[in-house]
Design an enzyme around this catalytic site. Structure first.
Site, PDB file in Angstrom:
ATOM      1  N   HIS A  53       0.876  -1.113  -0.004  1.00 24.00           N
ATOM      2  CA  HIS A  53       0.113  -0.091   0.076  1.00 24.00           C
ATOM      3  C   HIS A  53       0.826   1.110   0.103  1.00 24.00           C
ATOM      4  O   HIS A  53       2.148   1.179   0.262  1.00 24.00           O
ATOM      5  CB  HIS A  53      -0.957  -0.200   1.082  1.00 24.00           C
ATOM      6  CG  HIS A  53      -0.344   0.111   2.370  1.00 24.00           C
ATOM      7  ND1 HIS A  53      -1.222   0.172   3.661  1.00 24.00           N
ATOM      8  CD2 HIS A  53       0.562  -0.114   2.948  1.00 24.00           C
ATOM      9  CE1 HIS A  53      -0.516   0.197   4.652  1.00 24.00           C
ATOM     10  NE2 HIS A  53       0.662   0.036   4.539  1.00 24.00           N
ATOM     11  N   GLU A  54       0.166   2.342  -0.312  1.00 27.61           N
ATOM     12  CA  GLU A  54       0.913   3.803  -0.487  1.00 27.61           C
ATOM     13  C   GLU A  54       1.848   3.431  -1.245  1.00 27.61           C
ATOM     14  O   GLU A  54       2.869   4.149  -1.187  1.00 27.61           O
ATOM     15  CB  GLU A  54       1.461   4.178   0.923  1.00 27.61           C
ATOM     16  CG  GLU A  54       0.521   4.624   1.828  1.00 27.61           C
ATOM     17  CD  GLU A  54      -0.175   5.967   1.237  1.00 27.61           C
ATOM     18  OE1 GLU A  54       0.355   6.816   0.582  1.00 27.61           O
ATOM     19  OE2 GLU A  54      -1.388   6.388   1.941  1.00 27.61           O
TER      20      GLU A  54
END
Lengths: 607, 607
Positions: B457-458
């Site tokens: 994620h990110e």
């Protein structure tokens, strides 16, 4: 996508297993009979295992107060496996077996490991029965082993205890003679056992009529004390339900009681148990203790058990390999079908173009090729070791002895290397999937969880490393290491004259020399504490060197085949290993060579 | 064992954060006020988070048909966190904030990440509100941001879509003006949104009265088509329940509907959702679409979102770090208490001795020291980056500009390095525990599962790598890379005259030179496809070089302190990193430097 072409290539084009049928034991076999076995196993794995891999993860074994409940799919899969005859694949015809080479048996079992590793394919049962065939009495073989091969009963290996995991010398299960006539039991010298066994896979279930436990325990000396060390360990066969000499259940439950189920991170299709032996839950025949029959001689228990260790460890390595392979195939399929983003071109990206499938991204290709290189390389290694087992058992005396010694050296790698790198492959398979890979809607997170076990069971990474650097490379004055070096050099000699491979052959030669030098440097002070302080980095470097050798040898076979996408892929995976992986050995060996004391010397309070 | 001494050492002895109170914004602060914040957070984390970490793993969020149900412990933890004032820790006094430096805020939040990363500490809510403070209108700040800081409402970031994960240019959520008077809404230009958003953390729950979604969407052009590429993306604030300009709920539900909960491998305490915007589940005010208010200018959505990206990515890096730290502390505790086996002495092992605790084994020490070196090094890096954020916001102009540029270069490392190596630390924590580590009776398998998210994620690992090699080291004519090299060289200059560190200073100098050379070699043909084909190995080598620098700098601070076990430990961890880790960079950079085409050129059918 099917695994089969890779297996066929390795068995036939690379290892030439068909030639085994020139040996008397395998004379009735041929490429056709081998293929038929592979076909059958591939089919059963596809139909009875693969569809239920998530089922066994979510429907974890549970104890309903009376029995351990497993999903129906597990019962069906076990039945199909037993009916296939694979449990006795390697046994003599006269015992109902197929007299199949171990190499083919191992390859056939790979399909089950890939389809659902934790439903299992009877590896423990076969190992248990093989051990009894080697060390048991005629009656023990007939009563216990044959019924395991037939699938009527299943088997376990009971080594660890709560206070003695990797340290078997501290086994505290106690075995005492069972009364006056204890030597006269037709099933073997009868003892009463008392103790707790931990991490027992398939220790309790209803998949089979009975469970045959093989249990390490110590017989107390005249002073009533257990002998210290591993030399005091004996081996016993302890059935869950008592049987008579004609292999009929007597109707008596033995005093083997489930004390708890272990709830694991993965590999949930296999029951893992804490078992109490002789704690009085099921008192039997008016005395205390679980009834067990001595196998082999007293004090020989660990020797008997380790007789089967090479194959057990190859089995773990194969399981790790096939979990990696399952993730590779899943992520390759995903990458070929998932549109996302655009590859970087010479001019960057053009957002007005439609999205590409992610296999067009260089970094996704890198993650796929790494997986291919790890998993297909590991599969080749496992099959090579399996071929050594066949050589040990059926080769001419000198070749058999060499195979035995090579297996001693290679087994720690065959067990540890896929456990580490095919786990890494599973992590890459998640990464290829992005967020989807982290969800339980896709299979790859389960492969990764399942695979994490393999660095732990059947001897941890640390144990394998101590075995390799502390024992295997030293035994017989280093002859095993020399033998391996000869084989590696033979491959190098063939490759060095092949233009596509010459540079890799040189790189392998250098790595081999560095491993040899590091081995000497580690032992330069002849102090085990110094030599072994960095045994795991040594194991890692040794493993990468072995895999580079395997890949170079596989590449020679690939080059001998006509051009094809598969050939291109094999050569690509080989190049990946030499370019991206082999150079890592330098960093690992540096600390070995200087016997780096950074870790060993750090005082406890400084952590 | 407490994390606090490590945090105190890094904040005070190493970074000297107390000196920040010489700046006007922090003038009321002191070591005492910083300590008080850390004390409070440490206590809440210990009481309200840590005891429930397994609870939130086993009681996964579920949808009961009307609402998403989370364990009571999650509600209690969120309430305690909101009441602590940490949601507005960095805000102005006039807004009810503490005007705390970001460095201290980040350190304080580390305790929650370590205690239970997936219960969460409001990182998304704070990021959401900060973004509105920077880019929203006065009304948007007052209505939405302030109520988020107060803990009354929570926030999300809605970027990804099912067909557009990492590829934001393919966002297809559509926003059209909401009728004639759409420009006159006090909450901002009012649009109607229609589309699906995937991977939305905290997208639906009952923890707060309302949820403030920040949504990326595209406004169609005059031809009705969505503009291609990222330049067509705009940003909207879309509340779950509609509110008026005085921040009161109007009683109307907005058309934002839960389409599904994602069932994850770990990080299960946080709801992760697929949300449908404007699909008609909750029709509102007689027209189609979810009501959203434009934030900033049309087409500026991604720029606004990325304004907050550095801090979000530092937050992910910190989460990964603290998961690693949690595993390190758990396995250290286990190793100090678990008897098993005997260490190898100069004469081998003596089975008649009682068993030792496993921390006495060299290989267990290696696994512990690796964890310490990864996790404490990563914590230092995250706090260093946090300190750069403070410098960017409150430093003198030139220093602020340097801090901004350094952050650009270091953020991909701050995000990716702990995601990879503190995950490896978690795997080592399992290994230290042996079989127990693989069971759910011990916390380490959960840390490992939780941490696997952070490489995804990110911005995935691959995205971070492209950002670093494709953008950050090139921007402003390579000035960011030069600036980093200056900082590294300054540390080298101080260390080279310190006998204990001189050799390490030299090694770091060489690694830095190799990274520089590899950067040039990668771009030698000015072809992005060639340069970026091995961006991930580059990221790995760059990261290891940065961590070696961080450790060398930390070691200088450690040497300045009086002798103590903690000092010995820091120097040991630094040595470990230089001996066991830094040498790996050579293997990674080799493929970068020669723009190795092995992966990129392998045709799809060859896999």
């Amino acid at each position: 996508m099917s695994l089969r072409p890779t297996v066929d290539f390795l068995l036939n084009d690379w290892l030439g297993v068909e030639a085994l049928n020139q040996r008397e034991r395998f004379a009735d076999h041929s490429r056709e009979t081998f293929d038929a076995v592979l076909d059958t196993c591939e089919r059963i794995a596809r139909e009875k295992y693969a569809p239920f891999n998530r089922t066994v993860d979510t429907q974890e074994p549970h104890f309903d107060g009376e029995r351990v409940v497993l999903p129906q799919a597990t019962h069906d899969a076990h039945q199909a496996y037993a009916e296939s005859g694979m449990l006795s694949a390697a046994q003599d015809y006269r015992l109902g077996g197929m007299q199949l080479p171990y190499t083919v048996e191992a390859a056939a079992n790979a399909f089950f490991a890939m389809a659902s590793v934790s439903i299992g394919s009877g590896m423990l049962t076969v190992g248990n029965a093989n051990l009894l065939m080697a060390h048991g009495s005629e009656a023990q073989r007939r009563v216990f082993a044959l019924n395991e091969f037939a699938g009527r009963w299943s088997g376990t290996m009971c080594l660890s205890e709560p206070q003695a995991g990797s340290s078997l010398s501290d086994v505290a299960t106690r075995a005492v003679p069972d009364g006056e006539g204890f030597m006269d039991d037709p099933l073997g010298p009868r003892f009463r056992l008392k103790g707790n066994k931990m991490w027992i896979s398939a220790g309790e279930h209803e998949l089979t009529e009975n469970i045959v436990h093989l249990v390490l325990a110590k017989i107390p000396g005249p002073d009533g004390k257990l002998p210290p060390g591993v030399k005091g360990i004996s081996l016993f066969v302890v059935p869950k339900k008592l049987v008579d000499a004609s292999a009929q259940l007597t109707g008596e439950r033995n005093d083997v009681a489930l004390a708890g189920l272990n709830h694991k991170c993965g590999w949930r299709g296999t029951t893992n148990t804490l078992l109490n032996f002789g704690e009085g839950k099921f008192p039997v025949r008016g005395a205390a203790g679980a009834i067990g029959y001595l196998v082999g001689q007293p004090g020989e228990g660990l020797r008997c058990m380790f007789h089967m260790m090479n194959e057990a460890r190859i089995g773990v390595g194969m399981a790790a390999t096939m979990l990696g392979m399952a993730g590779y195939h899943a992520s390759l399929d995903y990458a070929k079908n998932r549109p996302q983003g655009r590859p970087v071109g010479p001019e960057g990206k053009d957002p007005s173009r439609p999205q590409s499938r992610i296999i067009e991204h260089a970094d996704v290709k890198r993650m796929l090729l790494a997986q291919k290189s790890y998993c297909e390389g590991a599969l080749a290694l496992e099959l090579y070791c399996a071929r050594l087992v066949d050589e040990q058992h059926t080769g001419a005396p000198e070749a058999a002895d060499e195979a035995r010694l090579l297996l001693e050296v290679l087994t720690p790698i065959a067990k540890s290397w896929p456990s580490e790198w095919c786990l890494e492959a599973n992590s890459l398979a998640i990464q290829v999937h992005g967020g989807y890979g982290y969800t339980r809607d896709f299979p790859v997170e389960q492969y990764w969880r399942d695979n994490r076990l393999n660095m732990i069971h059947e001897g941890t990474h640390g144990i394998q490393a101590m075995d390799l650097l502390g024992r295997k490379v030293l035994m017989e004055n280093g002859r095993g290491l020399q033998l391996l070096a000869q084989r590696v050099n033979a491959t190098i000699q063939r490759a060095i004259h092949t233009p596509e491979l010459a540079a890799h052959a040189n790189a392998l030669g250098q790595a081999l020399a560095q491993v040899g030098a590091a081995t000497k440097a580690a032992w330069a002070t002849a102090n085990p504490a110094e030599a072994l302080a960095n045994a795991v980095p040594y194991l890692q470097a040794f493993g990468h060197t072995v895999l580079a050798w395997i890949w170079l040898d596989v590449a020679l076979a690939a080059l001998a085949a006509p051009d094809s996408p598969a050939r291109t892929g094999r050569l690509g995976a080989m190049r990946f290993f030499f370019h991206y992986e082999l150079p890592k050995t330098g960093a690992w060996l540096a600390v070995v060579s200087r016997r780096d004391p950074t870790c060993a010397e750090l005082p406890e309070e400084a952590f």
